[in-house]
Design a protein around this motif. Sequence first.
Motif, PDB file in Angstrom:
ATOM      1  N   HIS A 138      47.991  25.997  49.902  1.00 19.14           N
ATOM      2  CA  HIS A 138      47.126  26.907  50.645  1.00 19.14           C
ATOM      3  C   HIS A 138      46.565  28.026  49.803  1.00 19.14           C
ATOM      4  N   ASN A 139      47.306  28.441  48.787  1.00 20.68           N
ATOM      5  CA  ASN A 139      46.852  29.530  47.947  1.00 20.68           C
ATOM      6  C   ASN A 139      46.168  28.946  46.722  1.00 20.68           C
ATOM      7  N   HIS A 140      44.874  29.246  46.563  1.00 23.19           N
ATOM      8  CA  HIS A 140      44.182  28.728  45.387  1.00 23.19           C
ATOM      9  C   HIS A 140      44.339  29.674  44.199  1.00 23.19           C
ATOM     10  N   HIS A 141      44.333  30.976  44.495  1.00 27.78           N
ATOM     11  CA  HIS A 141      44.505  31.975  43.446  1.00 27.78           C
ATOM     12  C   HIS A 141      45.490  33.022  43.945  1.00 27.78           C
ATOM     13  N   VAL A 142      46.445  33.356  43.084  1.00 29.71           N
ATOM     14  CA  VAL A 142      47.415  34.395  43.412  1.00 29.71           C
ATOM     15  C   VAL A 142      47.501  35.353  42.228  1.00 29.71           C
ATOM     16  N   ILE A 143      47.427  36.644  42.528  1.00 28.82           N
ATOM     17  CA  ILE A 143      47.563  37.660  41.483  1.00 28.82           C
ATOM     18  C   ILE A 143      48.749  38.539  41.845  1.00 28.82           C
ATOM     19  N   LEU A 144      49.675  38.658  40.914  1.00 33.77           N
ATOM     20  CA  LEU A 144      50.868  39.468  41.135  1.00 33.77           C
ATOM     21  C   LEU A 144      51.115  40.368  39.943  1.00 33.77           C
ATOM     22  N   SER A 145      51.834  41.434  40.177  1.00 32.98           N
ATOM     23  CA  SER A 145      52.308  42.280  39.079  1.00 32.98           C
ATOM     24  C   SER A 145      53.673  41.776  38.638  1.00 32.98           C
ATOM     25  N   GLU A 146      53.997  42.052  37.408  1.00 32.89           N
ATOM     26  CA  GLU A 146      55.317  41.652  36.884  1.00 32.89           C
ATOM     27  C   GLU A 146      56.414  42.213  37.790  1.00 32.89           C
ATOM     28  N   ALA A 147      57.462  41.419  37.947  1.00 28.75           N
ATOM     29  CA  ALA A 147      58.637  41.744  38.770  1.00 28.75           C
ATOM     30  C   ALA A 147      58.413  41.503  40.259  1.00 28.75           C
ATOM     31  N   ALA A 148      57.192  41.182  40.655  1.00 26.90           N
ATOM     32  CA  ALA A 148      56.967  40.848  42.067  1.00 26.90           C
ATOM     33  C   ALA A 148      57.578  39.489  42.373  1.00 26.90           C
ATOM     34  N   SER A 149      57.835  39.259  43.668  1.00 23.13           N
ATOM     35  CA  SER A 149      58.364  37.953  44.074  1.00 23.13           C
ATOM     36  C   SER A 149      57.207  37.005  44.359  1.00 23.13           C
ATOM     37  N   LEU A 150      57.476  35.723  44.154  1.00 22.13           N
ATOM     38  CA  LEU A 150      56.446  34.693  44.288  1.00 22.13           C
ATOM     39  C   LEU A 150      56.867  33.669  45.317  1.00 22.13           C
ATOM     40  N   GLU A 151      55.921  33.289  46.167  1.00 31.90           N
ATOM     41  CA  GLU A 151      56.111  32.107  46.997  1.00 31.90           C
ATOM     42  C   GLU A 151      54.784  31.379  47.086  1.00 31.90           C
ATOM     43  N   LEU A 152      54.765  30.122  46.659  1.00 26.98           N
ATOM     44  CA  LEU A 152      53.573  29.274  46.737  1.00 26.98           C
ATOM     45  C   LEU A 152      53.825  28.179  47.760  1.00 26.98           C
ATOM     46  N   GLY A 153      52.865  28.038  48.669  1.00 30.87           N
ATOM     47  CA  GLY A 153      53.035  27.082  49.749  1.00 30.87           C
ATOM     48  C   GLY A 153      52.577  25.682  49.379  1.00 30.87           C
TER      49      GLY A 153
ATOM     50  N   LEU B 127      57.466  26.769  46.717  1.00 32.50           N
ATOM     51  CA  LEU B 127      58.025  27.189  45.428  1.00 32.50           C
ATOM     52  C   LEU B 127      58.250  28.689  45.442  1.00 32.50           C
ATOM     53  N   ARG B 128      59.384  29.136  44.891  1.00 25.67           N
ATOM     54  CA  ARG B 128      59.694  30.561  44.883  1.00 25.67           C
ATOM     55  C   ARG B 128      60.244  30.989  43.531  1.00 25.67           C
ATOM     56  N   LYS B 129      60.034  32.272  43.264  1.00 24.64           N
ATOM     57  CA  LYS B 129      60.673  32.911  42.111  1.00 24.64           C
ATOM     58  C   LYS B 129      60.866  34.379  42.475  1.00 24.64           C
ATOM     59  N   PRO B 130      62.067  34.907  42.329  1.00 21.68           N
ATOM     60  CA  PRO B 130      62.336  36.277  42.801  1.00 21.68           C
ATOM     61  C   PRO B 130      61.561  37.344  42.024  1.00 21.68           C
ATOM     62  N   SER B 131      61.334  37.106  40.735  1.00 18.90           N
ATOM     63  CA  SER B 131      60.715  38.141  39.911  1.00 18.90           C
ATOM     64  C   SER B 131      59.890  37.461  38.814  1.00 18.90           C
ATOM     65  N   VAL B 132      58.570  37.551  38.935  1.00 11.13           N
ATOM     66  CA  VAL B 132      57.706  36.843  37.979  1.00 11.13           C
ATOM     67  C   VAL B 132      57.517  37.662  36.712  1.00 11.13           C
ATOM     68  N   GLN B 133      57.183  36.931  35.662  1.00 16.80           N
ATOM     69  CA  GLN B 133      56.903  37.557  34.375  1.00 16.80           C
ATOM     70  C   GLN B 133      55.469  37.212  33.971  1.00 16.80           C
ATOM     71  N   TRP B 134      54.943  37.986  33.040  1.00 19.55           N
ATOM     72  CA  TRP B 134      53.591  37.742  32.553  1.00 19.55           C
ATOM     73  C   TRP B 134      53.451  36.297  32.057  1.00 19.55           C
ATOM     74  N   SER B 135      54.520  35.771  31.470  1.00 21.75           N
ATOM     75  CA  SER B 135      54.485  34.422  30.915  1.00 21.75           C
ATOM     76  C   SER B 135      54.447  33.323  31.988  1.00 21.75           C
ATOM     77  N   ASP B 136      54.577  33.705  33.248  1.00 16.99           N
ATOM     78  CA  ASP B 136      54.468  32.716  34.334  1.00 16.99           C
ATOM     79  C   ASP B 136      53.013  32.447  34.714  1.00 16.99           C
ATOM     80  N   THR B 137      52.085  33.174  34.095  1.00 20.83           N
ATOM     81  CA  THR B 137      50.666  32.921  34.337  1.00 20.83           C
ATOM     82  C   THR B 137      50.346  31.472  33.993  1.00 20.83           C
TER      83      THR B 137
END
Lengths: 113, 113
Positions: free
Chosen positions: B7-22, B76-86
């Motif tokens: 559902h999400n085509h583009h997601v922008i997050l800051s480092e340390a934010a949590s991620l959930e992709l549907g 898909l989830r990740k509690p705290s994203v890093q810049w390298s997860d781009t």
Amino acid sequence: DTAVSQTPKYLVTQMGNDKSIKCEQNLGHDTMYWYKQDSKKFLKIMFSYNNKELIINETVPNRFSPKSPDKAHLNLHINSLELGDSAVYFCASSSQGSGNTIYFGEGSWLTVV
Amino acid sequence: AQSVSQHNHHVILSEAASLELGCNYSYGGTVNLFWYVQYPGQHLQLLLKYFSGDPLVKGIKGFEAEFIKSKFSFNLRKPSVQWSDTAEYFCAVILTGGFKTIFGAGTRLFVKA
């Protein structure tokens, strides 16, 4: 050692030319694939071979012809290249023993000018 | 028809934010589920997979995914994203015992440093 290797990695060619991309896997898998990824990153299956037998043949122009000389190799030949064929072509392999988890090659970047 | 929706085509997050992709799928049968990641200019790499058993699966790089059968979802989830997860993230589904893996359209994640 690269598990799924494909050559060439980059290919720039003129419209109307014929080109081939080669793929080899050393994972002992029994199924191999060709996927096409367009500029919007959409990934579409083109062909699949299982034990050298063609099992998936999606709606692909007949200018594209796959060939699998043995289980470890799957080549893709493209005749009369068109501008719209520009894409990244990924070779991949899998085995039923591992739930058909797909392992991708590094891709072949094809640009038709 | 069999399909996979992200559902999400583009997601922008800051480092340390949590991620959930549907990821939702439409399949009539038992399925195997996958998440792949594609870093810029690279090929798709397997993050994690689910075949059966515990519906919460853990993958590489701190990623996890939860299979909810009643919702036909595999987020898909990740509690705290890093810049390298781009990267671009792809959900994929195959009928258990089948040969044709269907990929979602992908979600482009950009992590701001």
